[in-house]
Design a protein around this motif. Structure first.
Motif, PDB file in Angstrom:
ATOM      1  N   UNK A 125       0.808  -1.147   0.032  1.00 50.02           N
ATOM      2  CA  UNK A 125       0.033   0.122   0.001  1.00 50.02           C
ATOM      3  C   UNK A 125       0.968   1.330  -0.116  1.00 50.02           C
ATOM      4  N   UNK A 126       0.385   2.293  -0.837  1.00 52.95           N
ATOM      5  CA  UNK A 126       1.248   3.549  -1.017  1.00 52.95           C
ATOM      6  C   UNK A 126       0.916   4.460   0.372  1.00 52.95           C
ATOM      7  N   UNK A 127      -0.089   4.183   0.591  1.00 56.72           N
ATOM      8  CA  UNK A 127      -0.667   4.604   2.054  1.00 56.72           C
ATOM      9  C   UNK A 127      -1.676   4.293   2.743  1.00 56.72           C
ATOM     10  N   UNK A 128      -1.925   4.844   3.709  1.00 49.71           N
ATOM     11  CA  UNK A 128      -2.939   3.988   4.673  1.00 49.71           C
ATOM     12  C   UNK A 128      -2.265   3.114   5.702  1.00 49.71           C
ATOM     13  N   UNK A 129      -0.835   3.260   5.853  1.00 48.19           N
ATOM     14  CA  UNK A 129       0.100   2.301   6.687  1.00 48.19           C
ATOM     15  C   UNK A 129       0.155   2.516   8.247  1.00 48.19           C
ATOM     16  N   UNK A 130      -0.323   3.766   8.403  1.00 49.76           N
ATOM     17  CA  UNK A 130      -0.486   3.833  10.045  1.00 49.76           C
ATOM     18  C   UNK A 130       0.998   4.383  10.417  1.00 49.76           C
ATOM     19  N   UNK A 131       1.652   4.806   9.456  1.00 46.96           N
ATOM     20  CA  UNK A 131       3.320   5.405   9.726  1.00 46.96           C
ATOM     21  C   UNK A 131       3.534   7.017   9.477  1.00 46.96           C
ATOM     22  N   UNK A 132       4.429   7.504  10.226  1.00 49.30           N
ATOM     23  CA  UNK A 132       4.470   8.825  10.009  1.00 49.30           C
ATOM     24  C   UNK A 132       5.771   9.319   9.619  1.00 49.30           C
ATOM     25  N   UNK A 133       5.997  10.460   9.588  1.00 46.55           N
ATOM     26  CA  UNK A 133       7.581  10.761   9.259  1.00 46.55           C
ATOM     27  C   UNK A 133       7.756  12.270  10.099  1.00 46.55           C
ATOM     28  N   UNK A 134       8.962  12.784   9.958  1.00 47.03           N
ATOM     29  CA  UNK A 134       9.356  13.723  10.732  1.00 47.03           C
ATOM     30  C   UNK A 134       8.403  15.041  10.212  1.00 47.03           C
ATOM     31  N   UNK A 135       7.510  15.536  10.830  1.00 46.14           N
ATOM     32  CA  UNK A 135       6.711  16.528  10.431  1.00 46.14           C
ATOM     33  C   UNK A 135       7.385  17.828  10.376  1.00 46.14           C
ATOM     34  N   UNK A 136       8.544  18.120  11.173  1.00 40.59           N
ATOM     35  CA  UNK A 136       9.131  19.380  11.326  1.00 40.59           C
ATOM     36  C   UNK A 136       9.814  19.581   9.767  1.00 40.59           C
ATOM     37  N   UNK A 137       9.880  18.555   8.735  1.00 43.46           N
ATOM     38  CA  UNK A 137      10.547  18.778   7.639  1.00 43.46           C
ATOM     39  C   UNK A 137       9.785  19.808   6.838  1.00 43.46           C
ATOM     40  N   UNK A 138       8.271  19.794   6.983  1.00 48.13           N
ATOM     41  CA  UNK A 138       7.370  20.781   6.361  1.00 48.13           C
ATOM     42  C   UNK A 138       7.377  22.104   6.755  1.00 48.13           C
ATOM     43  N   UNK A 139       7.885  22.357   8.056  1.00 47.63           N
ATOM     44  CA  UNK A 139       7.887  23.614   8.629  1.00 47.63           C
ATOM     45  C   UNK A 139       8.671  24.719   7.824  1.00 47.63           C
ATOM     46  N   UNK A 140       7.635  25.819   7.467  1.00 49.37           N
ATOM     47  CA  UNK A 140       8.186  26.909   6.782  1.00 49.37           C
ATOM     48  C   UNK A 140       8.572  26.614   5.454  1.00 49.37           C
TER      49      UNK A 140
END
Length: 203
Positions: A125-140
């Motif tokens: 599955x390309x998505x819906x796997x219940x895993x996250x990434x480092x959200x701070x990468x998107x900041x600014x």
């Protein structure tokens, strides 16, 4: 879906990917879309689907958006947008800062970018796997198009995810399920409340 609509969500997603436990048939999707129409925008999620398949979805379901969750090239996305006259949301898998470079390329043709975590090894599955990434990468993040955040979001972490990423919109699936592919009405209510910063009564 009824619970999500009652909670006033902005978008509802219908998955057209047979390998997913959330896959819906065209007939079921058409019924769900009719239920949602006028209350929330309808998003059709596909993975590397051919033009004939997209045409059938457009004709029977009449989505407001195609969420393209595969390896669709920029040229194909431009063609889909012209052919079907629908808004395009391109999902991109993120695990490190370098992965964000593709967002600028796809932002030239897509109406919105969806940042999701890269799937774990072995997942189909390309998505819906219940895993996250480092959200701070998107900041600014300086991106010409609006973006959404997805991947491993739950009632417990969604507020933190919004704060750390700066995302103005979020996407959830597995985080509001009681078992894979089965949504839980109470979790949906709690998630929406948490995302909006509202305290759920009784807690």
């Amino acid at each position: 879906m009824r619970t999500a609509l009652d909670e006033g969500v902005d978008m509802v997603g219908l998955v057209f990917f047979p390998k997913s436990p959330r896959h819906v048939s065209l007939s079921a999707a058409a019924h769900l879309a009719d239920m949602a129409r006028g209350k929330a925008e309808i998003v059709a999620l596909t993975v590397n689907m051919d033009l004939d398949g997209l045409s059938r979805i457009k004709e029977l379901v009449r989505p407001d958006w195609f969420q393209l969750h595969g390896s669709e090239p920029v040229e194909a996305i431009a063609a889909i947008k012209v052919m079907h006259q629908v808004k395009i949301m391109k999902a991109l898998a993120i695990s490190e800062l370098a992965d964000l470079e593709q967002a600028h390329m796809y932002g030239a043709v897509a109406d919105r970018i969806l940042f999701d975590a890269k799937p774990p090894s072995g997942s189909e599955l390309p998505g819906g796997n219940g895993v996250s990434f480092d959200w701070t990468l998107l900041k600014d993040l300086d991106l010409a198009k609006p973006f959404m955040l997805s991947g491993g979001l739950t009632t417990e972490n969604v507020s933190e995810a919004i704060e750390q990423s700066g995302a103005a919109a979020i996407d959830v699936s597995s985080g509001v399920e009681r078992e894979k592919g089965v949504k839980d009405s109470d979790l949906i209510r709690r998630f929406v409340a948490a995302a909006r910063g509202v305290t759920v009564a009784g807690e």
